[in-house]
Design an enzyme around this catalytic site. Structure first.
Site, PDB file in Angstrom:
ATOM      1  N   GLN A 195     -12.021 153.125  54.386  1.00 51.70           N
ATOM      2  CA  GLN A 195     -12.060 151.668  53.410  1.00 51.70           C
ATOM      3  C   GLN A 195     -13.680 151.271  53.466  1.00 51.70           C
ATOM      4  O   GLN A 195     -14.618 152.100  53.252  1.00 51.70           O
ATOM      5  CB  GLN A 195     -11.167 150.912  54.119  1.00 51.70           C
ATOM      6  CG  GLN A 195      -9.546 151.075  53.818  1.00 51.70           C
ATOM      7  CD  GLN A 195      -9.358 152.281  54.735  1.00 51.70           C
ATOM      8  OE1 GLN A 195      -9.067 152.345  55.849  1.00 51.70           O
ATOM      9  NE2 GLN A 195      -8.541 153.250  54.037  1.00 51.70           N
ATOM     10  N   THR A 214      -2.005 150.602  49.157  1.00 51.40           N
ATOM     11  CA  THR A 214      -1.924 151.781  48.481  1.00 51.40           C
ATOM     12  C   THR A 214      -0.592 152.345  48.806  1.00 51.40           C
ATOM     13  O   THR A 214      -0.337 153.531  48.221  1.00 51.40           O
ATOM     14  CB  THR A 214      -3.016 152.731  49.331  1.00 51.40           C
ATOM     15  OG1 THR A 214      -2.461 152.628  50.765  1.00 51.40           O
ATOM     16  CG2 THR A 214      -4.289 152.544  49.264  1.00 51.40           C
ATOM     17  N   SER A 233     -27.884 158.418  45.779  1.00 44.28           N
ATOM     18  CA  SER A 233     -27.201 159.444  44.993  1.00 44.28           C
ATOM     19  C   SER A 233     -27.200 159.202  43.640  1.00 44.28           C
ATOM     20  O   SER A 233     -26.910 158.071  43.152  1.00 44.28           O
ATOM     21  CB  SER A 233     -25.735 159.275  45.901  1.00 44.28           C
ATOM     22  OG  SER A 233     -24.603 160.300  44.848  1.00 44.28           O
ATOM     23  N   LYS A 277     -24.014 156.029  43.143  1.00 44.50           N
ATOM     24  CA  LYS A 277     -23.725 155.968  41.796  1.00 44.50           C
ATOM     25  C   LYS A 277     -24.775 155.109  41.227  1.00 44.50           C
ATOM     26  O   LYS A 277     -24.609 154.345  40.107  1.00 44.50           O
ATOM     27  CB  LYS A 277     -22.517 155.148  41.772  1.00 44.50           C
ATOM     28  CG  LYS A 277     -21.403 156.275  42.413  1.00 44.50           C
ATOM     29  CD  LYS A 277     -20.136 155.590  42.280  1.00 44.50           C
ATOM     30  CE  LYS A 277     -19.351 156.383  41.076  1.00 44.50           C
ATOM     31  NZ  LYS A 277     -17.849 156.198  40.972  1.00 44.50           N
ATOM     32  N   LEU A 278     -26.166 155.316  41.598  1.00 48.16           N
ATOM     33  CA  LEU A 278     -27.097 154.754  40.616  1.00 48.16           C
ATOM     34  C   LEU A 278     -27.199 155.212  39.141  1.00 48.16           C
ATOM     35  O   LEU A 278     -27.571 154.393  38.552  1.00 48.16           O
ATOM     36  CB  LEU A 278     -28.743 155.144  41.359  1.00 48.16           C
ATOM     37  CG  LEU A 278     -29.687 154.550  40.907  1.00 48.16           C
ATOM     38  CD1 LEU A 278     -29.752 153.044  41.105  1.00 48.16           C
ATOM     39  CD2 LEU A 278     -31.174 155.154  41.120  1.00 48.16           C
ATOM     40  N   THR A 288      -4.692 156.378  44.336  1.00 49.40           N
ATOM     41  CA  THR A 288      -3.432 155.951  43.415  1.00 49.40           C
ATOM     42  C   THR A 288      -3.731 156.023  42.154  1.00 49.40           C
ATOM     43  O   THR A 288      -2.901 155.727  41.202  1.00 49.40           O
ATOM     44  CB  THR A 288      -3.076 154.456  43.909  1.00 49.40           C
ATOM     45  OG1 THR A 288      -4.370 153.554  43.770  1.00 49.40           O
ATOM     46  CG2 THR A 288      -2.696 154.157  45.630  1.00 49.40           C
ATOM     47  N   ASP A 292     -14.632 153.113  48.881  1.00 46.25           N
ATOM     48  CA  ASP A 292     -14.748 153.889  47.500  1.00 46.25           C
ATOM     49  C   ASP A 292     -16.239 153.815  47.042  1.00 46.25           C
ATOM     50  O   ASP A 292     -16.716 154.062  45.906  1.00 46.25           O
ATOM     51  CB  ASP A 292     -13.926 153.353  46.166  1.00 46.25           C
ATOM     52  CG  ASP A 292     -12.555 153.643  46.486  1.00 46.25           C
ATOM     53  OD1 ASP A 292     -12.102 154.558  47.255  1.00 46.25           O
ATOM     54  OD2 ASP A 292     -11.750 152.674  45.851  1.00 46.25           O
ATOM     55  N   PRO A 342      -6.863 151.764  38.183  1.00 44.38           N
ATOM     56  CA  PRO A 342      -8.381 151.317  37.761  1.00 44.38           C
ATOM     57  C   PRO A 342      -8.825 150.549  38.759  1.00 44.38           C
ATOM     58  O   PRO A 342      -8.325 149.354  39.273  1.00 44.38           O
ATOM     59  CB  PRO A 342      -7.920 150.479  36.477  1.00 44.38           C
ATOM     60  CG  PRO A 342      -6.376 150.248  36.327  1.00 44.38           C
ATOM     61  CD  PRO A 342      -5.880 151.164  37.216  1.00 44.38           C
ATOM     62  N   ARG A 343     -10.133 150.639  38.959  1.00 44.34           N
ATOM     63  CA  ARG A 343     -10.783 149.877  40.199  1.00 44.34           C
ATOM     64  C   ARG A 343     -11.355 148.665  39.240  1.00 44.34           C
ATOM     65  O   ARG A 343     -11.825 148.852  38.376  1.00 44.34           O
ATOM     66  CB  ARG A 343     -11.905 150.528  40.757  1.00 44.34           C
ATOM     67  CG  ARG A 343     -11.411 151.463  41.599  1.00 44.34           C
ATOM     68  CD  ARG A 343     -12.482 152.466  42.051  1.00 44.34           C
ATOM     69  NE  ARG A 343     -12.157 153.388  42.983  1.00 44.34           N
ATOM     70  CZ  ARG A 343     -12.643 154.861  43.168  1.00 44.34           C
ATOM     71  NH1 ARG A 343     -13.867 154.879  42.361  1.00 44.34           N
ATOM     72  NH2 ARG A 343     -12.127 155.694  43.997  1.00 44.34           N
ATOM     73  N   LYS A 359     -18.394 157.513  50.251  1.00 48.19           N
ATOM     74  CA  LYS A 359     -18.508 157.841  51.557  1.00 48.19           C
ATOM     75  C   LYS A 359     -18.166 159.289  51.908  1.00 48.19           C
ATOM     76  O   LYS A 359     -18.917 160.005  52.697  1.00 48.19           O
ATOM     77  CB  LYS A 359     -17.551 157.099  52.466  1.00 48.19           C
ATOM     78  CG  LYS A 359     -17.638 155.591  52.618  1.00 48.19           C
ATOM     79  CD  LYS A 359     -16.629 154.988  53.390  1.00 48.19           C
ATOM     80  CE  LYS A 359     -15.171 155.185  52.734  1.00 48.19           C
ATOM     81  NZ  LYS A 359     -14.915 154.177  51.430  1.00 48.19           N
ATOM     82  N   GLY A 413      -9.219 157.844  50.276  1.00 49.85           N
ATOM     83  CA  GLY A 413      -9.591 158.897  49.280  1.00 49.85           C
ATOM     84  C   GLY A 413     -10.894 159.206  49.050  1.00 49.85           C
ATOM     85  O   GLY A 413     -11.741 158.701  48.579  1.00 49.85           O
ATOM     86  N   HIS A 414     -11.199 160.156  49.916  1.00 50.53           N
ATOM     87  CA  HIS A 414     -12.743 160.621  49.820  1.00 50.53           C
ATOM     88  C   HIS A 414     -13.067 161.785  49.244  1.00 50.53           C
ATOM     89  O   HIS A 414     -12.633 162.899  49.587  1.00 50.53           O
ATOM     90  CB  HIS A 414     -13.199 160.700  51.363  1.00 50.53           C
ATOM     91  CG  HIS A 414     -12.957 159.522  52.115  1.00 50.53           C
ATOM     92  ND1 HIS A 414     -13.369 159.407  53.605  1.00 50.53           N
ATOM     93  CD2 HIS A 414     -12.759 158.242  51.935  1.00 50.53           C
ATOM     94  CE1 HIS A 414     -12.928 158.129  54.103  1.00 50.53           C
ATOM     95  NE2 HIS A 414     -12.904 157.480  53.023  1.00 50.53           N
ATOM     96  N   ALA A 462      -9.048 157.136  44.010  1.00 51.89           N
ATOM     97  CA  ALA A 462      -8.736 158.865  44.132  1.00 51.89           C
ATOM     98  C   ALA A 462      -7.427 158.589  45.177  1.00 51.89           C
ATOM     99  O   ALA A 462      -7.050 159.853  45.067  1.00 51.89           O
ATOM    100  CB  ALA A 462      -9.842 159.196  45.288  1.00 51.89           C
TER     101      ALA A 462
END
Ligand code: GDP
Ligand code: IMO
Ligand code: MG
Length: 429
Positions: A228, A133, A417, A335-336, A305, A13, A308-309, A16, A40-41, A303
């Site tokens: 993954q 998953t 990004s 995710k900067l 399931t 996650d 919460p991560r 990618k 889940g991309h 993305a």
């Protein structure tokens, strides 16, 4: 040599999907080499004329599919769930994205069968839950490695299919009979269902290794897309809390049937902090308000399931290991923007165990669960980066943070990004 591998350097996650989509405009082929619909991309496409952005989550189809000129390959290393694939194709086609003529599926890919999902769920009932998953990934790879797996090519021969199915169901009888009621797991029903799938996927099935090698000869460029992340690799990750395939760069060659000599670069996608979904050691996890803040700002929910991560600070010690195992030369840091509002940002530089510095990243659980991270603290930049379009416009503190990561890992920072959209991508070099 024109194969570039883009893989997740952490626990998945990392973004990618976004990075592969962004880079797809410069390649001919994008190929998935391992995993299955556990991935889940996410790819966000700009809406047409004032319409909202379009949000796609790909589970099996490579993230290059949104570029019409790109051929997308599902390699032999992938475990293919035909129902998931067909639903994904349907979703894309109803959104006007046609896959016909440019989706290729390896005839050697192993199939996920209905009982794989049931076995996956059953295994998760016991102790030492992995937090999978639930997509049947582990059990499908078990069949592959015990050499009883059913491959795409087997769909062509009803007798082979029947023989293999009967064998696999009988050998798992004890567990399966607890899950399924009598006659529920009906061989004829599965054969009929999978032959129906075969008719629908037949147009895509081919010898993809042959296709890729021919493409290499024609000097076409290939982007190998990992699913993954390296720390979930069955050989090199935090075993047993891993997936059942090889997301690390070596997996690209076996999972696509291309030679190592064809690979010319490995790009590691790294989130500017860390997340992990499912169980297993996570040294820099924050179970406090800061972790909650990261989850909220970063929308850290699976993305695939929706789980919460788990969130924590960036871990350069595990990343250093990931860089070495994969041969990562370039980084795409994502995710900067999620860190924009933090006063201070911590980065783990190494671990201690019983007060003694740890020399090598421990992949054995007994040690990894007990390590204590040592942090270096950076001043936050406290301003929004999501509208910036030039690397040089990033706040000084953000550039210092990125420069430290680049130097510490001995890699080149390539992309940054600052948002989920395509245009929120900066090139450092
Ligand atoms: P993947 O499995 O590695 O492709 O990553 P996922 O799609 O599972 O999760 C990444 C999430 O972060 C998705 O919701 C993306 O839309 C989002 N994302 C990707 N890059 C960025 C970024 O730079 N900033 C923010 N805020 N979100 C991002
Ligand atoms: P992408 O490609 C994050 C995790 C599961 C679980 C472990 C084993 O989107 O980055 P599995 O179902 O593979 O047997 O589960 O691996 N996992 C992922 N975590 N991103 C993924 O994929 C993942 N795919 C599997 O949560 O901990
Ligand atoms: Mg994902």
């Amino acid at each position: 040599m024109p194969v570039q591998i883009i893989l997740g350097a952490q626990w998945g996650d990392e973004g990618k999907g976004k990075i592969v989509d962004h880079l797809s405009n410069r390649v001919d082929i994008v190929a998935r080499y391992q995993g299955g619909a556990n991935a889940g991309h996410t790819v966000i496409l700009p809406g047409k004329k004032g319409q909202p952005d379009r949000h796609f989550v790909l589970h099996l189809i490579p993230s290059g599919i949104f570029h019409k000129h790109v051929a997308c390959v599902i390699g032999n290393g992938v475990v293919l769930d035909p129902a998931a694939l067909l639903s994904e194709i349907h979703q894309l086609e109803t959104s006007g994205i046609n896959v016909s003529g440019r989706l290729l599926i390896s005839h050697n890919a192993h199939l996920i069968m209905p009982y794989h999902k049931a076995l996956d769920a059953a295994r998760e009932q016991g102790e030492n839950k992995i937090g999978t998953t639930g997509r049947g990934i582990g059990p499908a790879y078990i069949d592959k490695y015990t050499r009883t797996g059913i491959r795409v090519v087997d769909l062509l021969d009803r007798d082979v299919l029947r023989r293999k199915l009967k064998h696999n169901i009988e050998s798992n009888n004890e567990v399966l009979s607890k899950i399924y009621h009598k006659d529920e797991l009906n061989v004829d029903k599965i054969i009929a269902e999978y032959q129906e799938f075969d008719k629908k996927i037949d147009e895509y099935v081919t010898d993809t290794s042959d296709y890729l090698i021919a493409a290499l000869r024609k000097k076409k460029s290939i982007l190998a897309e990992g699913a993954q992340g390296a720390l979930l690799d069955v050989d090199h990750g935090t075993y047993p809390f891993v997936t059942s395939s090889n997301p690390t760069s070596g997996g690209a060659c076996t999972g696509l049937g291309i030679p190592p000599t064809s690979v010319n670069s490995v790009v590691g996608v790294v989130k500017a902090y860390s997340t992990r979904v499912g169980n297993g050691p996570f040294p820099t996890e924050l179970t406090n308000a800061i972790g909650e803040q990261l989850r909220k700002i970063g929308s850290e929910f699976g993305a695939t399931t929706g789980r919460p991560r788990r969130c924590g600070w960036l871990d350069l010690f595990s990343l250093g290991y990931s860089v070495r195992v994969n041969g990562i030369e370039r980084l795409a840091i994502t995710k900067l923007d999620v860190l924009d509002g933090f006063d201070e940002i911590n980065v783990c530089i190494d671990y201690t165990l019983d007060g003694i510095p740890v020399k090598h990243f421990p992949t054995d659980l007994q040690k990894l669960e007990r390590v204590v991270p040592r942090y270096r603290t950076f001043k936050g930049w406290k301003s929004s980066t999501s509208s910036l379009r030039k690397f040089s416009d990033l706040p000084r503190e953000a550039r210092a943070y990125l420069a430290f990561i680049e130097k510490h890992l001995g890699t080149t920072l390539w992309m940054v990004s600052v948002g989920a959209r395509r245009d929120q991508t900066l090139f450092a070099k």
